[in-house]
Write a protein that holds these residues in place. Structure first.
Motif, PDB file in Angstrom:
ATOM      1  N   PHE A  53      29.893  28.549  40.345  1.00 37.15           N
ATOM      2  CA  PHE A  53      29.182  28.078  39.168  1.00 37.15           C
ATOM      3  C   PHE A  53      27.750  27.939  39.647  1.00 37.15           C
ATOM      4  CE2 PHE A  53      27.647  24.425  36.623  1.00 37.15           C
ATOM      5  CZ  PHE A  53      27.926  24.863  35.352  1.00 37.15           C
ATOM      6  N   ASP A  54      26.881  28.869  39.251  1.00 37.66           N
ATOM      7  CA  ASP A  54      25.517  28.955  39.769  1.00 37.66           C
ATOM      8  C   ASP A  54      24.537  28.377  38.755  1.00 37.66           C
ATOM      9  OD1 ASP A  54      23.997  29.753  41.985  1.00 37.66           O
ATOM     10  OD2 ASP A  54      23.354  31.580  40.986  1.00 37.66           O
ATOM     11  N   VAL A  55      23.660  27.483  39.222  1.00 32.44           N
ATOM     12  CA  VAL A  55      22.808  26.696  38.334  1.00 32.44           C
ATOM     13  C   VAL A  55      21.334  26.875  38.671  1.00 32.44           C
ATOM     14  CG1 VAL A  55      22.252  24.339  37.586  1.00 32.44           C
ATOM     15  CG2 VAL A  55      24.605  24.941  38.127  1.00 32.44           C
ATOM     16  N   ALA A  56      20.499  26.948  37.626  1.00 29.23           N
ATOM     17  CA  ALA A  56      19.048  26.926  37.766  1.00 29.23           C
ATOM     18  C   ALA A  56      18.502  25.813  36.875  1.00 29.23           C
ATOM     19  CB  ALA A  56      18.446  28.265  37.363  1.00 29.23           C
ATOM     20  N   VAL A  57      17.541  25.038  37.403  1.00 31.39           N
ATOM     21  CA  VAL A  57      16.904  23.945  36.662  1.00 31.39           C
ATOM     22  C   VAL A  57      15.414  24.253  36.553  1.00 31.39           C
ATOM     23  CG1 VAL A  57      16.393  21.469  36.597  1.00 31.39           C
ATOM     24  CG2 VAL A  57      18.590  22.265  37.505  1.00 31.39           C
ATOM     25  N   ASP A  58      14.885  24.230  35.342  1.00 32.35           N
ATOM     26  CA  ASP A  58      13.474  24.520  35.093  1.00 32.35           C
ATOM     27  C   ASP A  58      12.607  23.362  35.582  1.00 32.35           C
ATOM     28  OD1 ASP A  58      11.000  25.324  34.116  1.00 32.35           O
ATOM     29  OD2 ASP A  58      11.722  25.713  32.077  1.00 32.35           O
ATOM     30  N   LEU A  59      11.735  23.640  36.562  1.00 30.02           N
ATOM     31  CA  LEU A  59      10.823  22.633  37.107  1.00 30.02           C
ATOM     32  C   LEU A  59       9.369  22.921  36.739  1.00 30.02           C
ATOM     33  CD1 LEU A  59      12.296  22.204  40.714  1.00 30.02           C
ATOM     34  CD2 LEU A  59      12.793  20.854  38.655  1.00 30.02           C
ATOM     35  N   ARG A  60       9.152  23.809  35.788  1.00 30.94           N
ATOM     36  CA  ARG A  60       7.797  24.218  35.414  1.00 30.94           C
ATOM     37  C   ARG A  60       7.210  23.241  34.393  1.00 30.94           C
ATOM     38  NH1 ARG A  60       9.389  29.998  33.375  1.00 30.94           N
ATOM     39  NH2 ARG A  60      10.891  28.612  32.353  1.00 30.94           N
ATOM     40  N   THR A  61       6.294  22.403  34.857  1.00 30.17           N
ATOM     41  CA  THR A  61       5.626  21.456  33.974  1.00 30.17           C
ATOM     42  C   THR A  61       4.939  22.238  32.852  1.00 30.17           C
ATOM     43  OG1 THR A  61       5.280  19.947  35.812  1.00 30.17           O
ATOM     44  CG2 THR A  61       3.905  19.609  33.871  1.00 30.17           C
ATOM     45  N   GLY A  62       5.097  21.765  31.641  1.00 31.20           N
ATOM     46  CA  GLY A  62       4.529  22.451  30.490  1.00 31.20           C
ATOM     47  C   GLY A  62       5.502  23.414  29.832  1.00 31.20           C
ATOM     48  N   SER A  63       6.623  23.657  30.486  1.00 35.09           N
ATOM     49  CA  SER A  63       7.641  24.526  29.895  1.00 35.09           C
ATOM     50  C   SER A  63       8.384  23.743  28.813  1.00 35.09           C
ATOM     51  CB  SER A  63       8.634  24.981  30.967  1.00 35.09           C
ATOM     52  OG  SER A  63       9.771  25.567  30.376  1.00 35.09           O
ATOM     53  N   PRO A  64       8.695  24.377  27.686  1.00 36.82           N
ATOM     54  CA  PRO A  64       9.477  23.674  26.660  1.00 36.82           C
ATOM     55  C   PRO A  64      10.895  23.342  27.132  1.00 36.82           C
ATOM     56  CG  PRO A  64       9.137  25.975  26.039  1.00 36.82           C
ATOM     57  CD  PRO A  64       8.319  25.725  27.275  1.00 36.82           C
ATOM     58  N   THR A  65      11.332  23.952  28.234  1.00 37.84           N
ATOM     59  CA  THR A  65      12.676  23.679  28.758  1.00 37.84           C
ATOM     60  C   THR A  65      12.623  22.938  30.102  1.00 37.84           C
ATOM     61  OG1 THR A  65      12.708  25.920  29.682  1.00 37.84           O
ATOM     62  CG2 THR A  65      13.786  25.585  27.536  1.00 37.84           C
ATOM     63  N   TYR A  66      11.490  22.264  30.395  1.00 38.47           N
ATOM     64  CA  TYR A  66      11.363  21.517  31.644  1.00 38.47           C
ATOM     65  C   TYR A  66      12.527  20.530  31.784  1.00 38.47           C
ATOM     66  CZ  TYR A  66       9.698  18.277  35.171  1.00 38.47           C
ATOM     67  OH  TYR A  66       9.601  17.497  36.293  1.00 38.47           O
TER      68      TYR A  66
ATOM     69  N   ILE B   1      16.750  34.062  39.371  1.00 42.24           N
ATOM     70  CA  ILE B   1      16.137  32.746  39.229  1.00 42.24           C
ATOM     71  C   ILE B   1      14.732  32.850  39.821  1.00 42.24           C
ATOM     72  CG2 ILE B   1      16.312  30.310  39.825  1.00 42.24           C
ATOM     73  CD1 ILE B   1      19.375  30.923  40.356  1.00 42.24           C
ATOM     74  N   PRO B   2      13.703  32.924  38.992  1.00 40.32           N
ATOM     75  CA  PRO B   2      12.354  33.073  39.526  1.00 40.32           C
ATOM     76  C   PRO B   2      11.823  31.786  40.153  1.00 40.32           C
ATOM     77  CG  PRO B   2      12.281  32.957  37.133  1.00 40.32           C
ATOM     78  CD  PRO B   2      13.729  32.924  37.535  1.00 40.32           C
ATOM     79  N   ALA B   3      10.699  31.874  40.835  1.00 46.03           N
ATOM     80  CA  ALA B   3      10.027  30.684  41.366  1.00 46.03           C
ATOM     81  C   ALA B   3       9.754  29.731  40.200  1.00 46.03           C
ATOM     82  CB  ALA B   3       8.731  31.088  42.050  1.00 46.03           C
ATOM     83  N   GLY B   4       9.818  28.445  40.491  1.00 48.38           N
ATOM     84  CA  GLY B   4       9.617  27.445  39.453  1.00 48.38           C
ATOM     85  C   GLY B   4      10.910  26.788  39.008  1.00 48.38           C
TER      86      GLY B   4
ATOM     87  N   PHE C 239       5.317  22.863  39.912  1.00 49.74           N
ATOM     88  CA  PHE C 239       5.157  24.140  39.223  1.00 49.74           C
ATOM     89  C   PHE C 239       4.639  23.863  37.819  1.00 49.74           C
ATOM     90  CE2 PHE C 239       8.844  24.507  42.055  1.00 49.74           C
ATOM     91  CZ  PHE C 239       8.449  25.568  42.858  1.00 49.74           C
ATOM     92  N   SER C 240       3.888  24.802  37.304  1.00 50.82           N
ATOM     93  CA  SER C 240       3.512  24.751  35.890  1.00 50.82           C
ATOM     94  C   SER C 240       3.761  26.146  35.331  1.00 50.82           C
ATOM     95  CB  SER C 240       2.054  24.335  35.710  1.00 50.82           C
ATOM     96  OG  SER C 240       1.189  25.375  36.085  1.00 50.82           O
ATOM     97  N   MET C 241       3.564  26.293  34.074  1.00 48.84           N
ATOM     98  CA  MET C 241       3.756  27.616  33.477  1.00 48.84           C
ATOM     99  C   MET C 241       2.714  28.601  33.976  1.00 48.84           C
ATOM    100  SD  MET C 241       6.510  27.524  31.804  1.00 48.84           S
ATOM    101  CE  MET C 241       6.549  28.945  30.746  1.00 48.84           C
ATOM    102  N   THR C 242       1.640  28.112  34.618  1.00 50.34           N
ATOM    103  CA  THR C 242       0.576  29.010  35.093  1.00 50.34           C
ATOM    104  C   THR C 242       0.377  29.016  36.593  1.00 50.34           C
ATOM    105  OG1 THR C 242      -1.082  27.281  34.710  1.00 50.34           O
ATOM    106  CG2 THR C 242      -0.706  28.881  32.931  1.00 50.34           C
ATOM    107  N   ASP C 243       0.675  27.907  37.269  1.00 50.66           N
ATOM    108  CA  ASP C 243       0.500  27.878  38.726  1.00 50.66           C
ATOM    109  C   ASP C 243       1.429  26.874  39.374  1.00 50.66           C
ATOM    110  OD1 ASP C 243      -2.639  26.273  38.095  1.00 50.66           O
ATOM    111  OD2 ASP C 243      -0.709  25.327  38.390  1.00 50.66           O
ATOM    112  N   SER C 244       1.358  26.751  40.706  1.00 50.41           N
ATOM    113  CA  SER C 244       2.262  25.863  41.442  1.00 50.41           C
ATOM    114  C   SER C 244       1.491  24.939  42.358  1.00 50.41           C
ATOM    115  CB  SER C 244       3.222  26.707  42.298  1.00 50.41           C
ATOM    116  OG  SER C 244       3.919  27.608  41.501  1.00 50.41           O
TER     117      SER C 244
END
Length: 190
Positions: free
Chosen positions: A82-95, A113-116, A183-188
């Motif tokens: 069961f493989d999981v990814a959690v959105d850590l991108r500040t400013g993302s609507p799915t943060y 699973i991309p960076a972020g 992370f943000s939607m534009t930089d890290s």
């Protein structure tokens, strides 16, 4: 090869086409040009593999920050996860939200699973082998994590998930609310 977009932007499940006969099957598991078309131009620099002997083994949730932030292309070559990814991108609507894909050799699928994103998994079968390509080399100074059972994230782990299998590092990971902006939607962050 089929690419399925998940509910969180930039996450992809990849299902290679299998061509089979009485001997078994052949599948093109990865094709750079097709991957780049769907996920964006990507260079993989390292490939990792883990074996988890016990059902319910939990690994994660892990990520690396810049300048060594990693995208991961995950595949299960024995057993199932069961493989999981959690959105850590500040400013993302799915943060702070998560998505999961069950990976196994039977399914033959992969999870991009991309960076972020933080990444983790729980094994569903004994002697599970997970193989993943990454876009940046492992850098201990950039290695971070978040608690696997953070109630704010609220991952619905399989009933077999066994906290006794956590590594010493994963037992003391911070909560999402305790993380700096990485992370943000534009930089890290660094």
């Amino acid at each position: 090869m089929k690419f399925r977009k998940l509910p969180i932007a930039d996450l992809l499940e990849i299902s290679p086409t299998r061509h089979g006969d009485e001997r078994g099957y052949f599948a093109e598991v990865f094709r750079q040009e097709a991957f780049d078309r769907e996920a964006g131009a990507t260079d993989f620099v390292q490939e990792n593999e883990s074996l988890s002997a016990r059902v319910g083994t939990i690994r994660g949730l892990h990520f690396q920050t810049d300048p060594h932030a990693q995208g991961k292309l995950v595949r299960c070559t024995a057993g199932a996860i069961f493989d999981v990814a959690v959105d850590l991108r500040t400013g993302s609507p799915t943060y702070g939200q998560w998505a999961a894909v069950e990976l196994s050799p039977t399914r033959g699928n992969l999870f991009w699973i991309p960076a972020g994103f933080a990444h983790g998994f729980c094994t569903l079968e004994p002697d599970t082998v997970v193989n993943y390509k990454v876009t940046s080399y492992y850098a201990p100074e950039c290695d971070k994590g978040v608690r696997w059972d953070d109630p704010t994230i609220g991952i619905d782990w399989p009933s077999v998930a066994d906290p006794d299998t956590l590594s010493a590092k994963d037992r003391v990971q911070p909560l999402l609310a305790e993380l700096p902006v990485c992370f943000s939607m534009t930089d890290s962050c660094g």
